[in-house]
Design a protein around this motif. Structure first.
Motif, PDB file in Angstrom:
ATOM      1  N   ASP A 154     -11.594  -3.001  -0.279  1.00 14.51           N
ATOM      2  CA  ASP A 154     -12.185  -1.988  -1.150  1.00 14.51           C
ATOM      3  C   ASP A 154     -11.169  -1.395  -2.123  1.00 14.51           C
ATOM      4  OD1 ASP A 154     -14.606  -2.352   0.111  1.00 14.51           O
ATOM      5  OD2 ASP A 154     -14.382  -0.610   1.442  1.00 14.51           O
ATOM      6  N   ASN A 155      -9.902  -1.375  -1.738  1.00 19.44           N
ATOM      7  CA  ASN A 155      -8.846  -0.782  -2.579  1.00 19.44           C
ATOM      8  C   ASN A 155      -7.578  -1.637  -2.534  1.00 19.44           C
ATOM      9  OD1 ASN A 155      -9.928   2.018  -3.470  1.00 19.44           O
ATOM     10  ND2 ASN A 155     -10.388   1.930  -1.270  1.00 19.44           N
ATOM     11  N   TYR A 168      -8.816  -2.471   2.876  1.00 20.17           N
ATOM     12  CA  TYR A 168      -7.946  -3.062   1.857  1.00 20.17           C
ATOM     13  C   TYR A 168      -8.771  -3.785   0.790  1.00 20.17           C
ATOM     14  CZ  TYR A 168      -4.384  -5.611  -0.613  1.00 20.17           C
ATOM     15  OH  TYR A 168      -3.596  -6.097  -1.618  1.00 20.17           O
ATOM     16  N   THR A 201      -0.269  -3.403 -11.016  1.00 18.57           N
ATOM     17  CA  THR A 201       0.353  -2.211 -10.431  1.00 18.57           C
ATOM     18  C   THR A 201       1.741  -2.529  -9.916  1.00 18.57           C
ATOM     19  OG1 THR A 201      -1.780  -1.260  -9.807  1.00 18.57           O
ATOM     20  CG2 THR A 201       0.159  -0.475  -8.603  1.00 18.57           C
ATOM     21  N   VAL A 247       0.842  -1.205   0.000  1.00 15.32           N
ATOM     22  CA  VAL A 247       0.000   0.000   0.000  1.00 15.32           C
ATOM     23  C   VAL A 247       0.874   1.251   0.000  1.00 15.32           C
ATOM     24  CG1 VAL A 247      -1.635   1.350   1.388  1.00 15.32           C
ATOM     25  CG2 VAL A 247      -1.995  -1.107   1.067  1.00 15.32           C
ATOM     26  N   GLN A 297       2.751   1.677  -3.349  1.00  9.52           N
ATOM     27  CA  GLN A 297       1.858   2.087  -4.429  1.00  9.52           C
ATOM     28  C   GLN A 297       1.815   3.602  -4.571  1.00  9.52           C
ATOM     29  OE1 GLN A 297      -2.421   0.562  -5.897  1.00  9.52           O
ATOM     30  NE2 GLN A 297      -2.473   1.426  -3.850  1.00  9.52           N
ATOM     31  N   SER A 298       1.857   4.319  -3.445  1.00  9.18           N
ATOM     32  CA  SER A 298       1.793   5.780  -3.501  1.00  9.18           C
ATOM     33  C   SER A 298       3.167   6.419  -3.668  1.00  9.18           C
ATOM     34  CB  SER A 298       1.126   6.326  -2.232  1.00  9.18           C
ATOM     35  OG  SER A 298       1.907   6.032  -1.085  1.00  9.18           O
TER      36      SER A 298
END
Length: 331
Positions: free
Chosen positions: A251-252, A249, A258, A142, A145-146
């Motif tokens: 949900d996204n 998590y 990715t 997570v 990813q950003s």
């Protein structure tokens, strides 16, 4: 025969993703961090974190499991990484333990910002190594990813795969291991596993019940797991936060497509007898080119305690940095 358990509506104690027996010593009192806490300001509040290692060493951030579980029990892993040559950050995630909050909205996003803030405080703009155990491996994904340019490498320890395939039979596996070890005595009721505040009653009692009933199943030696569970209290686990973290998590999720776009090597260290094996490793291998793979035997979910020498050697092979001017045998 193990008693089949009703289909669970919520993840069953994935807090075990972050627990271990410290130094193989059985303790009955609640343990805690052995190093003094450092603090950083975060959105008008204070976040506590702990560091081991030389000041000029490359930085690693160690992410524990759960979600909603404290992280002091990962100190043996932190200590090993520091001995290998890293400056290692370890902390409770917002909402639990030292960083408990009365309320925590959007926990997954808050945890991501927390890691970013501590990363900036400790390493400035330096790329870091992320080491995540079980749920912590998802938290590493997570965060990456950003900010993929901020991450040098990811090491996944007995991870949950990004698509959570291995979780489908986790409830039954826990129950079967527990029944095989101690029989049907004092079998928990379905309500014991319902993390909703409205049905759980006293959440402190509920948290302790879940720790005692499920955590030992994550050890090859069930009795060792029972002894270890006695170190934990309701301060170490928030069942409602556990549910909300998993829901966020789901949900996204971080998709494999990715992850493949990142220029970030990913390593795997896991136990052959882990509750999430072999499904998780098979899923990861089918979708990613893992840099290094270490599969250990004689352990379930906590190799640094169950097979400490084997684990230490595997960790060193995966994360040891070559000396200046020397080549590397991996990405």
């Amino acid at each position: 025969m193990p008693r089949p358990f009703p289909t669970a509506r919520y993840p069953r104690l994935m807090i075990a993703a972050s627990v271990l027996v410290v130094g193989g010593v059985v303790a009955t009192a609640q343990a805690d961090y052995s190093t003094p806490a450092r603090t950083v300001s975060f959105e008008g509040e204070t976040v506590r974190y702990h560091v081991m290692g030389e000041p000029d060493a490359p930085v690693a951030i160690l992410l524990g499991g759960g979600p909603g579980f404290s992280s002091w029990n990962l100190e043996p892993v932190q200590r090993r990484l520091a001995a290998i040559g890293y400056r290692v950050v370890l902390m409770d995630m917002l909402g639990v333990g030292e960083n408990e909050r009365d309320t925590l909205k959007a926990p997954l996003a808050a945890w991501e910002r927390q890691i970013e803030q501590v990363h900036a405080e400790v390493a400035d703009d330096e790329r870091v190594l992320l080491v995540g155990h079980s749920w912590g491996a998802l938290m590493a994904l997570v965060y990456t990813q950003s900010r993929p340019a901020a991450v040098e490498r990811i090491v996944m320890l007995n991870p949950v795969d990004p698509e959570r395939r291995g979780l489908s039979d986790l409830v039954v596996e826990i129950d079967n291991r527990r029944a095989a070890a101690i029989g049907d005595d004092d079998w928990p009721s379905e309500s014991d596993w319902d993390n909703r505040i409205g049905t759980a009653g006293d959440m402190g009692v509920h948290a302790r019940r879940q720790i005692g009933a499920a955590l030992p199943s994550y050890f090859l030696d069930y009795r060792q797991g029972q002894r270890y569970a006695r170190q934990f209290s309701e301060r170490d686990f928030d069942p409602d936060l556990n549910v909300r973290g998993w829901s966020a998590y789901r949900d996204n999720p971080v998709g494999y497509a990715t992850i493949r776009r990142w220029d970030v090597p990913i390593d795997f260290i896991g136990c052959r007898q882990d509750l999430l094996m072999p499904e998780n490793l098979e899923a990861l291998q089918a979708n990613l080119s893992l840099a290094r793979i270490e599969v250990l035997t004689g352990c379930v979910h906590f190799p640094w305690e169950e097979v400490p020498q084997q684990f230490g050697e595997a960790l060193a092979r995966v994360v040891a940095r070559p000396a200046p001017g020397e080549g590397s045998d991996g990405p």
